[in-house]
Design a protein around this motif. Structure first.
Motif, mmCIF file in Angstrom:
data_model
loop_
_atom_site.group_PDB
_atom_site.id
_atom_site.type_symbol
_atom_site.label_atom_id
_atom_site.label_comp_id
_atom_site.label_asym_id
_atom_site.label_seq_id
_atom_site.Cartn_x
_atom_site.Cartn_y
_atom_site.Cartn_z
ATOM 1 N N LYS A 1 0.843 -1.210 0.000
ATOM 2 C CA LYS A 1 0.000 0.000 0.000
ATOM 3 C C LYS A 1 0.874 1.255 0.000
ATOM 4 N N LEU B 1 -6.694 -6.171 2.785
ATOM 5 C CA LEU B 1 -6.519 -6.173 4.244
ATOM 6 C C LEU B 1 -7.344 -5.120 4.960
ATOM 7 N N VAL C 1 -5.424 -7.711 13.936
ATOM 8 C CA VAL C 1 -4.408 -6.664 14.093
ATOM 9 C C VAL C 1 -4.294 -6.438 15.592
HETATM 10 C C1 LIG Z 1 -0.435 -1.670 6.653
HETATM 11 C C2 LIG Z 1 -0.903 -2.961 7.200
HETATM 12 C C3 LIG Z 1 0.031 -3.984 7.490
HETATM 13 C C4 LIG Z 1 1.523 -3.821 7.327
HETATM 14 O O1 LIG Z 1 2.031 -2.963 8.327
HETATM 15 P P1 LIG Z 1 3.613 -2.693 8.445
HETATM 16 O O2 LIG Z 1 3.746 -2.062 9.780
HETATM 17 O O3 LIG Z 1 3.965 -1.791 7.310
HETATM 18 O O4 LIG Z 1 4.299 -4.009 8.342
HETATM 19 C C5 LIG Z 1 -0.485 -5.188 7.959
HETATM 20 N N1 LIG Z 1 -1.805 -5.393 8.139
HETATM 21 C C6 LIG Z 1 -2.710 -4.429 7.875
HETATM 22 C C7 LIG Z 1 -4.163 -4.709 8.111
HETATM 23 C C8 LIG Z 1 -2.295 -3.200 7.402
HETATM 24 O O5 LIG Z 1 -3.203 -2.238 7.140
#
Ligand SMILES: *Cc1c(COP(=O)(O)O)cnc(C)c1O
Length: 232
Positions: A41, A83, A168
């Protein structure tokens, strides 16, 4: 295409793989049990092509239409993981290019994804996103008690396959107990849905804890691609 950027991505990927290998060794796990999803992203489609040339097969995006535009631009065949929080009215569009949707947290969204997958003649793997942060009702994700309802809806929906669970970790807390909780919920889900074996957990800041807990899919952005230009 910049060979400097290729070198940067190769170095980020190698360092990330070194950390994954170390965490696997410490946990007595095999690297082959784990799928690395590179979260691209805010980064250009050219980065996705470079990562594909470096051997990455799975890419993660969290926003529509950015994700769809990139999926069209990218030259290599990769698997796309969606995601992000997803509005029902965008689900049909996402179903046209996503292979796996990690953020399914309500029955209404299941129905919208199913209609989209059906009309595109595609099969979408769906993960139930679980939220453990009771202090913030604005966060995406189903509470643990609702997993069964959302999972059953996915199983019943044409064009969708139940892949497993995603979370998350709540910001500013030790992620380990939350990842362990997700793995316990996954074991319970597999009693009735044995094929729903995906456990999607772990980002750049906490993926070692996710590997220790038993995650099967890591979603890693910054550790591979560097800091994002905006807050993305
Ligand atoms: C952006 C994102 C990640 C990756 O995060 P990083 O800290 O860049 O590794 C993983 N999961 C979700 C849902 C995200 O939005």
């Amino acid at each position: 295409m910049s060979s400097d950027r290729r070198d940067e991505l190769a170095a980020g990927l190698a360092e990330t793989e070194r950390r994954i290998a170390a965490a696997c060794a410490a946990a007595g796990r095999n690297r082959s049990e784990i799928t690395l999803v590179a979260v691209t992203k805010t980064h250009p489609a050219s980065d996705v092509d470079l990562l594909a040339e470096l051997g990455v097969t799975d890419m993660g995006e969290n926003r529509h239409p950015e994700a769809g535009d990139k999926a069209r631009e990218v030259q290599h065949a990769v698997r796309w993981h969606f995601l992000g929080g997803l509005q029902t009215n965008k689900a049909g569009a996402v179903a046209r290019y996503a292979d796996v949707v990690h953020s399914v947290d309500r029955v209404k969204l299941v129905n919208a994804l199913s209609r989209g997958a059906e009309s595109a003649g595609r099969t979408l793997t769906c993960l139930v996103q679980v939220d453990f942060d009771a202090t913030d009702p604005g966060r995406a994700g189903a509470v643990p008690d609702d997993i069964g309802t959302v999972a059953d809806a996915i199983v019943a929906a044409p064009g969708l396959v139940l892949g497993g669970l995603m979370t998350v970790a709540p910001l500013g807390e030790d992620p380990a107990p939350h990842f362990e909780h997700l793995v316990r919920l996954s074991a319970r889900l597999r009693e009735t849905h044995p094929d729903a074996a995906i456990v999607s957990a772990g980002m750049s800041g906490d993926f070692e804890a996710a590997i220790t807990a038993g995650a099967t899919h890591l979603r890693i952005g910054r550790s591979i691609l560097g800091e994002r230009p905006s807050s993305g």
